[in-house]
Scaffold this motif. Sequence first.
Motif, PDB file in Angstrom:
ATOM      1  N   GLY A 140       1.076  -1.148   0.007  1.00 30.74           N
ATOM      2  CA  GLY A 140       0.111   0.032   0.075  1.00 30.74           C
ATOM      3  C   GLY A 140       0.756   1.070   0.076  1.00 30.74           C
ATOM      4  N   THR A 141       0.486   2.531   0.418  1.00 32.84           N
ATOM      5  CA  THR A 141       0.993   3.535   0.273  1.00 32.84           C
ATOM      6  C   THR A 141       1.743   3.541   1.400  1.00 32.84           C
ATOM      7  OG1 THR A 141      -0.974   4.844  -0.470  1.00 32.84           O
ATOM      8  CG2 THR A 141       0.670   6.298   0.697  1.00 32.84           C
ATOM      9  N   PRO A 142       3.267   3.607   1.307  1.00 28.46           N
ATOM     10  CA  PRO A 142       4.191   3.811   2.404  1.00 28.46           C
ATOM     11  C   PRO A 142       4.129   4.947   3.438  1.00 28.46           C
ATOM     12  CG  PRO A 142       5.480   4.600   0.353  1.00 28.46           C
ATOM     13  CD  PRO A 142       3.936   4.161   0.025  1.00 28.46           C
ATOM     14  N   TYR A 143       4.590   4.876   4.489  1.00 33.22           N
ATOM     15  CA  TYR A 143       4.487   5.878   5.670  1.00 33.22           C
ATOM     16  C   TYR A 143       5.734   5.829   6.537  1.00 33.22           C
ATOM     17  CZ  TYR A 143       3.394   1.875   8.744  1.00 33.22           C
ATOM     18  OH  TYR A 143       3.305   0.644   9.377  1.00 33.22           O
ATOM     19  N   ARG A 144       5.727   7.002   6.950  1.00 32.25           N
ATOM     20  CA  ARG A 144       7.316   7.236   7.678  1.00 32.25           C
ATOM     21  C   ARG A 144       7.128   6.748   9.190  1.00 32.25           C
ATOM     22  NH1 ARG A 144       9.719  13.299   7.719  1.00 32.25           N
ATOM     23  NH2 ARG A 144      10.688  12.397   5.719  1.00 32.25           N
ATOM     24  N   THR A 145       5.844   7.047   9.720  1.00 36.44           N
ATOM     25  CA  THR A 145       5.651   6.947  11.237  1.00 36.44           C
ATOM     26  C   THR A 145       4.427   6.493  11.543  1.00 36.44           C
ATOM     27  OG1 THR A 145       7.197   8.790  11.813  1.00 36.44           O
ATOM     28  CG2 THR A 145       5.910   7.953  13.653  1.00 36.44           C
ATOM     29  N   VAL A 146       4.183   5.504  12.365  1.00 35.61           N
ATOM     30  CA  VAL A 146       2.597   5.516  12.829  1.00 35.61           C
ATOM     31  C   VAL A 146       2.660   5.457  14.421  1.00 35.61           C
ATOM     32  CG1 VAL A 146       3.175   2.739  13.184  1.00 35.61           C
ATOM     33  CG2 VAL A 146       0.761   3.729  12.646  1.00 35.61           C
ATOM     34  N   GLY A 216      -2.554   7.878  14.810  1.00 38.59           N
ATOM     35  CA  GLY A 216      -1.856   8.639  13.596  1.00 38.59           C
ATOM     36  C   GLY A 216      -1.046   8.111  12.957  1.00 38.59           C
ATOM     37  N   VAL A 217      -0.914   8.569  11.460  1.00 40.35           N
ATOM     38  CA  VAL A 217      -0.048   7.912  10.714  1.00 40.35           C
ATOM     39  C   VAL A 217       0.841   9.059   9.796  1.00 40.35           C
ATOM     40  CG1 VAL A 217      -1.744   7.510   8.948  1.00 40.35           C
ATOM     41  CG2 VAL A 217       0.453   6.547   8.822  1.00 40.35           C
ATOM     42  N   GLU A 218       2.051   9.381   9.558  1.00 37.39           N
ATOM     43  CA  GLU A 218       2.652  10.325   8.869  1.00 37.39           C
ATOM     44  C   GLU A 218       3.413   9.787   7.671  1.00 37.39           C
ATOM     45  OE1 GLU A 218       4.972  13.253  11.087  1.00 37.39           O
ATOM     46  OE2 GLU A 218       6.531  12.544  10.019  1.00 37.39           O
ATOM     47  N   THR A 219       3.076  10.459   6.397  1.00 41.39           N
ATOM     48  CA  THR A 219       3.921  10.085   5.300  1.00 41.39           C
ATOM     49  C   THR A 219       4.443  11.323   4.585  1.00 41.39           C
ATOM     50  OG1 THR A 219       3.615   8.696   3.361  1.00 41.39           O
ATOM     51  CG2 THR A 219       1.829  10.673   3.850  1.00 41.39           C
TER      52      THR A 219
END
Length: 306
Positions: A140-146, A216-219
Amino acid sequence: RNSTVIFRGRVADFSYDYVGPKQIPTVTITAIDDLFLLSNAFLSAFTPSAETSSTRLTTILNRTEVGWPAATRDITTGTTTLGNYAIAEGTNALGYIRKIDEAERGRVFVRASDGDLVFEPRIGNTLSGPSVTFADDGTGTPYRTVFVDFTTQSVLNRVTVQRTGGIAQTATDNASIALYFTQAETITDSLLSDDTQALTLANYLLEGAPEPRFSGVETFFGSLSTAQKNAVAAVEIGDTISVKRTFTSGSPLSVTEELSVEGIRHRIDLRGETVTFYTAPTTIVYNLLLNDAVYGLLDGSNVLGS
């Protein structure tokens, strides 16, 4: 090249500064959405009729002293009925709208894409269908931090709601109180029209046990494809997203949650753009899938879609 509006509002302030030995000029612009207009509107004294929360919001927006354009509203029918309680002279319009939402427990916000004032009713079950699927395993869409939330601060095991002129209605979770002590919330002067609705709201707000969840999630846009950037930029408050976290060992080896978006933060600097979605748990139901061992049962988790 595609473009997506991520904020729509008005400039409230700007300042010039000179930074460093070379006195490089910088400009800081402070912008706010149109909820600012409601925060600066004050109601004349009047007594509204008993009406649904969405109709009450429309009543407020139609007032001459507020005058929110009808063309920039997206109001969904509410689930609660509000009483015909008098509104005092000089009542702040935005503060009163917050009271409407306090009784409904839905959402009120200004949508970034078109600037419409959006009202959504109390959140119930949500049909599965995330607008973006985040994953750390390439699926899926990659993320930096969860961000993971696992704290007793999320527990509410005693909730009291008292409507204007009514009897306080209290919902309790005694098993939770025995484990986590009393963690309470009290709402007074609720706009709800009767005590039955007050008790329903109190029960709705109960959260007896803390559960680990993705809060939360950060991308980072620099790590996304064009299609992924377009999808992420288009996410609005109230949308559903999916987040998958995998582990190298242990059980389970992965956790996937579908979550509602309750806040959005875009940060743009010299390195590029980063977006953070702040989320809340939501009850997900899935489309019935014939002959599937899991999704082929018509029950509380699987429903007929449209």
